[in-house]
Design a protein around this motif. Sequence first.
Motif, PDB file in Angstrom:
ATOM      1  N   TRP A  26      19.816 -13.126 -34.424  1.00 50.55           N
ATOM      2  CA  TRP A  26      18.516 -13.076 -34.579  1.00 50.55           C
ATOM      3  C   TRP A  26      17.926 -13.654 -33.198  1.00 50.55           C
ATOM      4  CZ3 TRP A  26      20.226 -16.953 -38.903  1.00 50.55           C
ATOM      5  CH2 TRP A  26      20.639 -16.358 -39.967  1.00 50.55           C
ATOM      6  N   PHE A  27      18.502 -14.588 -32.481  1.00 48.44           N
ATOM      7  CA  PHE A  27      17.796 -15.061 -31.437  1.00 48.44           C
ATOM      8  C   PHE A  27      18.915 -15.244 -30.121  1.00 48.44           C
ATOM      9  CE2 PHE A  27      16.821 -17.568 -35.204  1.00 48.44           C
ATOM     10  CZ  PHE A  27      15.295 -17.189 -35.487  1.00 48.44           C
ATOM     11  N   PRO A  28      19.016 -13.981 -29.574  1.00 46.83           N
ATOM     12  CA  PRO A  28      19.827 -13.873 -28.575  1.00 46.83           C
ATOM     13  C   PRO A  28      19.457 -14.672 -27.110  1.00 46.83           C
ATOM     14  CG  PRO A  28      18.577 -11.709 -28.609  1.00 46.83           C
ATOM     15  CD  PRO A  28      18.452 -12.602 -29.966  1.00 46.83           C
ATOM     16  N   GLN A  29      18.235 -15.130 -27.037  1.00 46.13           N
ATOM     17  CA  GLN A  29      17.768 -15.894 -26.100  1.00 46.13           C
ATOM     18  C   GLN A  29      18.020 -17.269 -26.322  1.00 46.13           C
ATOM     19  OE1 GLN A  29      16.015 -14.501 -28.198  1.00 46.13           O
ATOM     20  NE2 GLN A  29      14.466 -15.783 -29.165  1.00 46.13           N
ATOM     21  N   VAL A  30      18.454 -17.469 -27.283  1.00 47.78           N
ATOM     22  CA  VAL A  30      18.405 -19.143 -27.552  1.00 47.78           C
ATOM     23  C   VAL A  30      20.122 -19.687 -27.445  1.00 47.78           C
ATOM     24  CG1 VAL A  30      18.579 -20.829 -29.448  1.00 47.78           C
ATOM     25  CG2 VAL A  30      16.665 -19.337 -29.482  1.00 47.78           C
ATOM     26  N   GLU A  31      20.124 -20.669 -26.682  1.00 45.84           N
ATOM     27  CA  GLU A  31      21.499 -21.183 -26.548  1.00 45.84           C
ATOM     28  C   GLU A  31      22.036 -21.856 -27.723  1.00 45.84           C
ATOM     29  OE1 GLU A  31      23.813 -24.225 -23.255  1.00 45.84           O
ATOM     30  OE2 GLU A  31      21.586 -24.260 -23.530  1.00 45.84           O
ATOM     31  N   PHE A  32      23.225 -21.265 -28.081  1.00 39.99           N
ATOM     32  CA  PHE A  32      24.123 -21.525 -29.295  1.00 39.99           C
ATOM     33  C   PHE A  32      25.108 -22.714 -28.884  1.00 39.99           C
ATOM     34  CE2 PHE A  32      27.350 -21.949 -32.511  1.00 39.99           C
ATOM     35  CZ  PHE A  32      26.594 -21.814 -33.331  1.00 39.99           C
ATOM     36  N   LYS A  33      25.189 -23.810 -29.370  1.00 40.55           N
ATOM     37  CA  LYS A  33      26.218 -24.908 -29.080  1.00 40.55           C
ATOM     38  C   LYS A  33      26.909 -24.991 -30.303  1.00 40.55           C
ATOM     39  CE  LYS A  33      24.393 -26.868 -24.926  1.00 40.55           C
ATOM     40  NZ  LYS A  33      23.978 -28.204 -24.148  1.00 40.55           N
ATOM     41  N   ARG A  34      28.431 -25.391 -30.245  1.00 37.84           N
ATOM     42  CA  ARG A  34      29.165 -25.281 -31.709  1.00 37.84           C
ATOM     43  C   ARG A  34      29.980 -26.445 -31.322  1.00 37.84           C
ATOM     44  NH1 ARG A  34      32.266 -20.347 -32.653  1.00 37.84           N
ATOM     45  NH2 ARG A  34      33.780 -21.651 -33.669  1.00 37.84           N
ATOM     46  N   TYR A  35      30.325 -27.440 -32.427  1.00 35.75           N
ATOM     47  CA  TYR A  35      31.100 -28.747 -32.288  1.00 35.75           C
ATOM     48  C   TYR A  35      31.813 -28.715 -33.737  1.00 35.75           C
ATOM     49  CZ  TYR A  35      27.963 -29.888 -28.721  1.00 35.75           C
ATOM     50  OH  TYR A  35      26.915 -29.776 -27.379  1.00 35.75           O
ATOM     51  N   ILE A  36      33.141 -28.956 -33.330  1.00 34.62           N
ATOM     52  CA  ILE A  36      34.059 -28.990 -34.566  1.00 34.62           C
ATOM     53  C   ILE A  36      34.043 -30.792 -34.609  1.00 34.62           C
ATOM     54  CG2 ILE A  36      36.349 -28.933 -35.638  1.00 34.62           C
ATOM     55  CD1 ILE A  36      36.552 -26.476 -34.325  1.00 34.62           C
ATOM     56  N   LEU A  37      33.309 -31.294 -35.751  1.00 32.44           N
ATOM     57  CA  LEU A  37      33.745 -32.672 -36.013  1.00 32.44           C
ATOM     58  C   LEU A  37      33.421 -33.044 -37.666  1.00 32.44           C
ATOM     59  CD1 LEU A  37      31.919 -35.132 -33.844  1.00 32.44           C
ATOM     60  CD2 LEU A  37      31.101 -35.328 -36.088  1.00 32.44           C
ATOM     61  N   ASP A  38      34.262 -33.908 -37.839  1.00 34.28           N
ATOM     62  CA  ASP A  38      34.131 -34.568 -39.148  1.00 34.28           C
ATOM     63  C   ASP A  38      33.090 -35.619 -39.166  1.00 34.28           C
ATOM     64  OD1 ASP A  38      34.249 -35.225 -41.714  1.00 34.28           O
ATOM     65  OD2 ASP A  38      36.676 -35.600 -41.686  1.00 34.28           O
ATOM     66  N   PHE A  39      31.980 -35.353 -39.567  1.00 35.62           N
ATOM     67  CA  PHE A  39      30.840 -36.435 -39.523  1.00 35.62           C
ATOM     68  C   PHE A  39      30.948 -37.227 -40.823  1.00 35.62           C
ATOM     69  CE2 PHE A  39      28.858 -32.179 -41.301  1.00 35.62           C
ATOM     70  CZ  PHE A  39      28.847 -32.636 -42.585  1.00 35.62           C
ATOM     71  N   GLU A  40      31.762 -37.185 -41.753  1.00 31.06           N
ATOM     72  CA  GLU A  40      31.989 -38.154 -42.716  1.00 31.06           C
ATOM     73  C   GLU A  40      32.594 -39.401 -41.973  1.00 31.06           C
ATOM     74  OE1 GLU A  40      32.767 -36.842 -47.054  1.00 31.06           O
ATOM     75  OE2 GLU A  40      34.491 -36.285 -45.758  1.00 31.06           O
ATOM     76  N   ARG A  41      33.463 -39.122 -41.217  1.00 30.59           N
ATOM     77  CA  ARG A  41      34.242 -40.140 -40.369  1.00 30.59           C
ATOM     78  C   ARG A  41      33.564 -40.432 -39.051  1.00 30.59           C
ATOM     79  NH1 ARG A  41      40.270 -38.597 -41.926  1.00 30.59           N
ATOM     80  NH2 ARG A  41      40.145 -38.619 -44.088  1.00 30.59           N
ATOM     81  N   GLN A  42      32.895 -39.801 -38.329  1.00 33.42           N
ATOM     82  CA  GLN A  42      32.495 -39.947 -37.015  1.00 33.42           C
ATOM     83  C   GLN A  42      30.910 -39.767 -36.640  1.00 33.42           C
ATOM     84  OE1 GLN A  42      35.549 -36.483 -36.006  1.00 33.42           O
ATOM     85  NE2 GLN A  42      35.327 -37.664 -34.095  1.00 33.42           N
TER      86      GLN A  42
END
Length: 339
Positions: free
Chosen positions: A138-154
């Motif tokens: 959809w937005f090839p010009q937008v920077e995508f950042k990904r993070y694996i994280l358990d936000f229930e605990r952190q």
Amino acid sequence: MLINRVKTQPKPEFYQSFSQSEVQDIIQGLLEYKEIPFKYFYKDQMTTVWDQSVKNAQLAANSTTQSDMAFLDNNFNIIEQKKSEFERVNVIDIGPGNSYPVKHFLNRLDKLDWLNCYAAIDLSQDMLNLSQKNINSWFPQVEFKRYILDFERQNFQKIALENKTNSAGLKIINILLYLGETIGNHRDRLNVLNNFQKSLGNEDILMLSYSLRLPNLFPHFDYQKHISHNAYKYLIDLLRINPHDCEFIGGFNEDNYNYFSSIVFHENYLIEFDLQKEIKPVCLNKGDEIEIYRHFKYPLGDNFEVTSFLQEMEQASLQVNLCNIDILNLRALAICQKK
């Protein structure tokens, strides 16, 4: 007295899908709480099921997905009113799913040249892959950042801070999105809210949707058509549990005001989990109920007040600046900041 048990071991695919720490958490959930947290059902073929369910909701005459999209659209003026405080925004999507509910919202930000980056936080690699595929399309010009994280605990304070740095020295704020009324799925909602609070800067915004229920009215939960039914079939297959030895049930729990889905065992089972260095046995008895889904709906008062929700937000030191209510779908969106 010796009890005859059906002995089984998870399929190899189980260990391909779940890390050792996740396996340990699943074991702990079974032993301590008689549950498997629903956060672990966003993997493998379940990703496709989730993706399709959201797409179907988009096409429906009315749905909670459409409700979230309308919430974001109708509250865009909140961001416009804060424009003097920033030059760019980061959208941090907590549990993004396929990112469809935020597509129009991101498009509005992008067209105004306000969007710095889109960051997706999830425990599931598969869901992050799906989100990234869609956002890049959809937005090839937008920077995508990904993070694996358990936000229930952190908390994710470090993530929130690092995305505010910009080579051009622009003023950047974070908009945290927690949609899909997922706050009602957690065993400890307050701990999740505390993690959100710790991750917010003073100028940041949290937009959080949640479910409502009318006083003394508990709508029927059609658990057989709920996505947790897919999760049930996915789980018993991975754990090699005979479908004839268990049953899928659901309903409303008056003790904790949760809607739930569970597995009921009709035979005694011994499941041997491989933790590499040891085999961890888990005994499940005939009649045991293993909860795989829960959802809490906050009671809506006669004057449209949601006292219990506001109390939880107060306990988490989160200030609710605005609350929109969708009566038709019995859900709400809270616009919050750090106290």
